[in-house]
Design an enzyme around this catalytic site. Structure first.
Site, short mmCIF file in Angstrom:
data_model
loop_
_atom_site.label_atom_id
_atom_site.label_comp_id
_atom_site.label_asym_id
_atom_site.label_seq_id
_atom_site.Cartn_x
_atom_site.Cartn_y
_atom_site.Cartn_z
CG ASP A 10 -10.78 -24.17 41.42
OD1 ASP A 10 -10.99 -24.78 42.36
OD2 ASP A 10 -9.81 -23.23 41.79
CE LYS A 62 -10.05 -21.93 51.95
NZ LYS A 62 -10.21 -22.58 50.84
CG HIS A 64 -14.73 -21.63 61.21
ND1 HIS A 64 -14.34 -20.37 60.99
CD2 HIS A 64 -14.86 -21.72 62.69
CE1 HIS A 64 -14.28 -19.31 62.02
NE2 HIS A 64 -14.40 -20.26 63.02
N PRO A 67 -15.98 -27.64 68.14
CG PRO A 67 -14.56 -27.52 69.69
CD PRO A 67 -15.87 -26.88 69.08
CB THR A 69 -20.05 -29.31 64.50
OG1 THR A 69 -21.07 -29.53 65.57
CG2 THR A 69 -20.71 -29.51 63.03
NE ARG A 176 -2.14 -16.31 38.36
CZ ARG A 176 -3.03 -17.22 39.25
NH1 ARG A 176 -2.15 -18.18 39.56
NH2 ARG A 176 -4.34 -17.17 39.47
N GLY A 206 -3.72 -22.97 40.04
CA GLY A 206 -5.07 -23.15 39.21
C GLY A 206 -4.93 -23.13 37.74
NE ARG A 207 -7.75 -18.16 38.04
CZ ARG A 207 -7.97 -17.14 38.48
NH1 ARG A 207 -8.88 -16.36 38.21
NH2 ARG A 207 -7.51 -16.77 39.90
O1 C5P Z 1 -6.32 -20.33 39.49
P1 C5P Z 1 -5.55 -19.94 40.79
O2 C5P Z 1 -4.10 -20.49 40.61
O3 C5P Z 1 -5.66 -18.56 41.38
O4 C5P Z 1 -6.20 -20.99 41.75
C1 C5P Z 1 -5.74 -20.84 43.21
C2 C5P Z 1 -6.76 -21.96 43.99
O5 C5P Z 1 -6.21 -21.49 45.39
C3 C5P Z 1 -8.09 -21.42 43.80
O6 C5P Z 1 -8.58 -22.65 44.10
C4 C5P Z 1 -8.41 -20.75 44.96
O7 C5P Z 1 -9.67 -20.82 45.31
C5 C5P Z 1 -7.24 -20.97 46.06
N1 C5P Z 1 -6.77 -19.88 47.03
C6 C5P Z 1 -6.57 -18.59 46.62
N2 C5P Z 1 -6.21 -17.75 47.42
C7 C5P Z 1 -6.20 -17.99 48.87
C8 C5P Z 1 -7.09 -19.34 49.21
C9 C5P Z 1 -7.16 -20.19 48.25
O8 C5P Z 1 -6.09 -18.38 45.40
N3 C5P Z 1 -6.21 -17.30 49.77
#
Ligand code: C5P
Length: 233
Positions: A10, A62, A64, A67, A69, A176, A206-207
């Protein structure tokens, strides 16, 4: 060693994306490129990322729509050979099946219920059941329609695993690491290890990894390695 980590790339900067991948690819199996990335950098951006890693690509578009398209949109990314491509499960059986038929070598991945939706939101939209029951029903329908992977909340892993059996891959964000300071927007979390133990095939992170970039490439490698080792031990 690569762990079943999907790293959420991201960032709006392509050079940064490339450096993140270089710093983490010994520990990360899959890189997730989202809608923002794809709308900004397109096919060329995805090809550039593929050029710096042998890890797989998760194209998180994602989709949506009707079908026809969705089938056409899936065909439009066929040449990128994503390992995973997301569609919204609530688009229905025929839509999922259209994506599956368009991309035989990609694991079409059905997103169940967005974790950003509360029970009240679901009721307002018109869902008859709560988030857990709806996610299980959507996961079952999606795998019957040919989806080979499911995205769900960590809290839904066990119920979905028992509903769909062992074969479909379950991919969960909202994880986390232990002792993670929190301080961000993920609320009902699980540790990566607990999510895998509960039946997830991959965790989306991600983070907890990418924020280490502020301390440099080495710090980011260490963050990825620490989580990978914890999952794999
Ligand atoms: O930074 P973080 O670990 O929160 O990143 C999680 C990733 O998963 C991000 O790209 C976020 O958009 C995606 N995501 C999420 N929760 C969801 C669906 C997707 O955190 N329910």
């Amino acid at each position: 060693m690569k762990a079943p980590i999907v790293l959420a790339v991201d960032t709006q900067d392509l050079d940064t994306a490339q450096r993140w991948i270089e710093a983490t690819q010994d520990h990360v199996s899959v890189y997730k490129l989202g809608l923002e990335f794809f709308l900004t950098f397109g096919h060329e951006g995805v090809r550039r990322i593929k050029g710096v890693t042998d890890s797989d690509i998760f194209l998180d578009l994602k989709l949506h729509d009707i079908p026809h398209t969705v089938g056409a949109a899936a065909t439009a990314v066929q040449s990128l050979k994503p390992r995973f491509l997301t569609v919204h499960a609530s688009g229905g059986r025929a839509m999922i099946s259209a994506a599956v038929q368009a991309l035989p070598t990609t694991d079409v991945t059905a997103v169940t219920i967005l974790t950003s939706l509360s029970e009240e939101d679901l009721f307002e939209i018109g869902f008859a059941n709560n988030a857990l029951e709806s996610a299980v029903a959507l996961a079952k329908m999606s795998t019957e329609a040919g989806a080979r992977a499911i995205v769900c909340s960590p809290l839904e892993i066990a119920a979905i695993r028992s509903a769909v059996g062992n074969e479909p891959q379950i991919i969960t964000p909202g994880v986390r690491p232990e002792g993670s300071s929190g301080g961000d927007d993920q609320k009902r979390t699980m540790t990566p290890r607990a999510a895998i133990a509960a039946g997830a095939s991959y965790v989306v992170i991600g983070r907890p990894i990418t924020q280490a970039w502020a301390q440099g490439a080495q710090a980011m490698t260490t963050a990825a390695r620490t989580i990978a080792e914890d999952i794999l031990q």
